[in-house]
Motif scaffolding. Structure first.
Motif, PDB file in Angstrom:
ATOM      1  N   UNK A  75       0.798  -1.227   0.000  1.00  0.00           N
ATOM      2  CA  UNK A  75       0.000   0.000   0.000  1.00  0.00           C
ATOM      3  C   UNK A  75       0.825   1.268   0.000  1.00  0.00           C
ATOM      4  N   UNK A  76       2.161   1.154  -0.132  1.00  0.00           N
ATOM      5  CA  UNK A  76       2.998   2.356  -0.088  1.00  0.00           C
ATOM      6  C   UNK A  76       3.793   2.567  -1.361  1.00  0.00           C
ATOM      7  N   UNK A  77       4.448   1.493  -1.794  1.00  0.00           N
ATOM      8  CA  UNK A  77       5.412   1.631  -2.884  1.00  0.00           C
ATOM      9  C   UNK A  77       4.883   1.028  -4.179  1.00  0.00           C
ATOM     10  N   UNK A  78       5.537   1.444  -5.271  1.00  0.00           N
ATOM     11  CA  UNK A  78       5.237   0.848  -6.571  1.00  0.00           C
ATOM     12  C   UNK A  78       5.484  -0.662  -6.493  1.00  0.00           C
ATOM     13  N   UNK A  79       4.627  -1.441  -7.150  1.00  0.00           N
ATOM     14  CA  UNK A  79       4.808  -2.892  -7.107  1.00  0.00           C
ATOM     15  C   UNK A  79       6.152  -3.273  -7.717  1.00  0.00           C
ATOM     16  N   UNK A  80       6.916  -4.045  -6.985  1.00  0.00           N
ATOM     17  CA  UNK A  80       8.259  -4.390  -7.454  1.00  0.00           C
ATOM     18  C   UNK A  80       8.731  -5.668  -6.767  1.00  0.00           C
ATOM     19  N   UNK A  81       9.381  -6.505  -7.561  1.00  0.00           N
ATOM     20  CA  UNK A  81       9.871  -7.774  -7.027  1.00  0.00           C
ATOM     21  C   UNK A  81      10.829  -7.520  -5.863  1.00  0.00           C
ATOM     22  N   UNK A  82      11.711  -6.524  -6.048  1.00  0.00           N
ATOM     23  CA  UNK A  82      12.742  -6.312  -5.036  1.00  0.00           C
ATOM     24  C   UNK A  82      12.163  -5.781  -3.727  1.00  0.00           C
ATOM     25  N   UNK A  83      10.996  -5.157  -3.768  1.00  0.00           N
ATOM     26  CA  UNK A  83      10.398  -4.662  -2.524  1.00  0.00           C
ATOM     27  C   UNK A  83       9.496  -5.711  -1.873  1.00  0.00           C
ATOM     28  N   UNK A  84       9.440  -6.883  -2.509  1.00  0.00           N
ATOM     29  CA  UNK A  84       8.677  -7.972  -1.934  1.00  0.00           C
ATOM     30  C   UNK A  84       7.202  -7.610  -1.730  1.00  0.00           C
ATOM     31  N   UNK A  85       6.650  -6.855  -2.659  1.00  0.00           N
ATOM     32  CA  UNK A  85       5.245  -6.433  -2.513  1.00  0.00           C
ATOM     33  C   UNK A  85       4.453  -6.732  -3.795  1.00  0.00           C
ATOM     34  N   UNK A  86       4.881  -7.797  -4.493  1.00  0.00           N
ATOM     35  CA  UNK A  86       4.304  -8.067  -5.823  1.00  0.00           C
ATOM     36  C   UNK A  86       3.395  -9.301  -5.823  1.00  0.00           C
ATOM     37  N   UNK A  87       2.393  -9.256  -6.698  1.00  0.00           N
ATOM     38  CA  UNK A  87       1.616 -10.460  -7.019  1.00  0.00           C
ATOM     39  C   UNK A  87       2.012 -10.840  -8.448  1.00  0.00           C
ATOM     40  N   UNK A  88       2.573 -12.035  -8.599  1.00  0.00           N
ATOM     41  CA  UNK A  88       3.111 -12.443  -9.897  1.00  0.00           C
ATOM     42  C   UNK A  88       2.035 -13.100 -10.774  1.00  0.00           C
ATOM     43  N   UNK A  89       2.259 -13.013 -12.078  1.00  0.00           N
ATOM     44  CA  UNK A  89       1.309 -13.616 -13.021  1.00  0.00           C
ATOM     45  C   UNK A  89       1.343 -15.135 -12.931  1.00  0.00           C
ATOM     46  N   UNK A  90       2.348 -15.673 -12.225  1.00  0.00           N
ATOM     47  CA  UNK A  90       2.400 -17.131 -12.069  1.00  0.00           C
ATOM     48  C   UNK A  90       2.022 -17.564 -10.648  1.00  0.00           C
ATOM     49  N   UNK A  91       1.578 -16.629  -9.808  1.00  0.00           N
ATOM     50  CA  UNK A  91       1.245 -16.995  -8.424  1.00  0.00           C
ATOM     51  C   UNK A  91       0.112 -18.031  -8.374  1.00  0.00           C
ATOM     52  N   UNK A  92       0.243 -18.974  -7.441  1.00  0.00           N
ATOM     53  CA  UNK A  92      -0.812 -19.984  -7.265  1.00  0.00           C
ATOM     54  C   UNK A  92      -1.987 -19.349  -6.522  1.00  0.00           C
TER      55      UNK A  92
END
Ligand code: TRP
Length: 328
Positions: free
Chosen positions: A190-207
């Motif tokens: 809820x704060x930063x731009x979605x980014x893998x390195x910030x560990x705040x992402x939902x991936x297109x391959x997430x189960x």
């Protein structure tokens, strides 16, 4: 004749929802209107990831599977691998002649990245020149990127025009940046731009399970302690994602109205978001899974796209070599 569209990504990880709303969706819509090239920029990824070639190599196929799974169609889009396009390296060198150190030092995109990443190797400092070569090598007319990349496009235009002027030709067209409206999807924090390195992402391959866990972690309304209390929509991360991804705007709007009045538990919103995101991601995930089991097919798409990209870039480089290379 169709205009040329070029865009790309560094293969530093699998793609996430931020990539989808920021660029992939746009590319799928635009691909048939242009002669489209999508560059997997592995050489650029090495500028700050040179210590882990195995990971970058693995990610090339991850990104490629993501592209195909969201609907990038090899019939319309050539997917090219940067490391296999020697013309781009060569052009980077010629454009470097026209780039001053100050131009790079004051480039806003680079300035922010250098401060954040605390790196100062030469290839990273000069990656905007290599990106300019990508764009000019294809003589692209349209470059859809995130708004943070606009200083790089400005540099590209400066270098293209300086080159044209210095060598008295009209080789490089002016490039138009196509900045997506929603280029900054907020991360699940809820704060930063979605980014893998910030560990705040939902991936297109997430189960389904990963999606559920991530949604359950999101903030809703910290003031909404009892179900019957009115809930707030502002700064409510779950509502933010529902607004973007819920396809049934009418039902969503009724639910939001009830939430604001009181009587709707936060978990009701969360469960709706879990369903909405899973319905969105599951067809992509399934297609992706199918693709990733067929490495040979993925490699053939990459080879075919890179060959067609090289044909395009070599047209430019034949003209450039006439200027610089003594032919024998
Ligand atoms: N810098 C872009 C990114 O990080 C990737 C990229 C490399 C690119 N070359 C390009 C984008 C050429 C557009 C055009 O996402």
């Amino acid at each position: 004749m169709k205009k040329i569209l070029l865009t790309g990504d560094r293969p530093t990880g699998a793609l996430h929802l931020g990539h989808y709303v920021g660029s992939l969706q746009n590319r799928v819509e635009m691909q048939s209107q242009f002669e489209t090239y999508i560059l997997i920029a592995d050489i650029q990824a090495y500028t700050d990831n040179h210590h882990q070639p195995e990971i970058i190599k693995k990610n090339i196929l991850e990104v490629l599977a993501d592209y195909l799974a969201v609907g990038i169609d090899p019939v319309h889009s050539s997917i090219c691998l940067q490391s296999h396009m020697k013309g781009l390296f060569e052009l980077t060198q010629y454009l470097s002649n026209l780039t001053s150190f100050d131009q790079l030092k004051h480039n806003p995109t680079l300035k922010i990245e250098l401060a954040q990443k605390k790196i100062n190797n030469l290839s990273f400092i000069s990656y905007p020149v290599s990106q300019a070569a990508d764009i000019l090598g294809f003589r692209a007319n349209c470059v859809p990127v995130g708004a943070d990349q606009s200083p790089i496009l400005e540099l590209t235009n400066k270098l293209g025009q300086s080159f044209n002027k210095q060598y008295k030709m009209d080789l490089f067209p002016k490039v138009k940046g196509e900045y997506s409206i929603c280029s900054r999807l907020m991360g699940i924090d809820g704060h930063n731009k979605m980014s893998k390195s910030l560990n705040n992402a939902i991936f297109l391959k997430d189960s389904a399970d990963e999606i559920k866990k991530k949604v359950l972690k999101m903030y809703t309304d910290p003031l909404h302690l009892k179900v019957e209390q009115p809930g707030h929509l502002e700064n409510n991360v779950v509502v933010y994602y529902l607004d973007i991804f819920d396809p049934d705007k009418k039902v969503l709007s009724e639910l939001k109205n009830q939430y604001v009045v009181g009587g709707v538990a936060d978990i009701v919103l969360k469960n709706r978001l879990i369903d909405v995101l899973d319905a969105f991601i599951s067809p992509i995930r399934n297609k992706r899974l199918h693709l990733s089991q067929n490495e040979e097919y993925l490699l053939s798409i990459l080879k075919q796209g890179t060959d067609s990209g090289n044909n395009k870039v070599e047209e430019t480089m034949n003209i450039v070599r006439d200027i610089f290379c003594l032919k024998f």
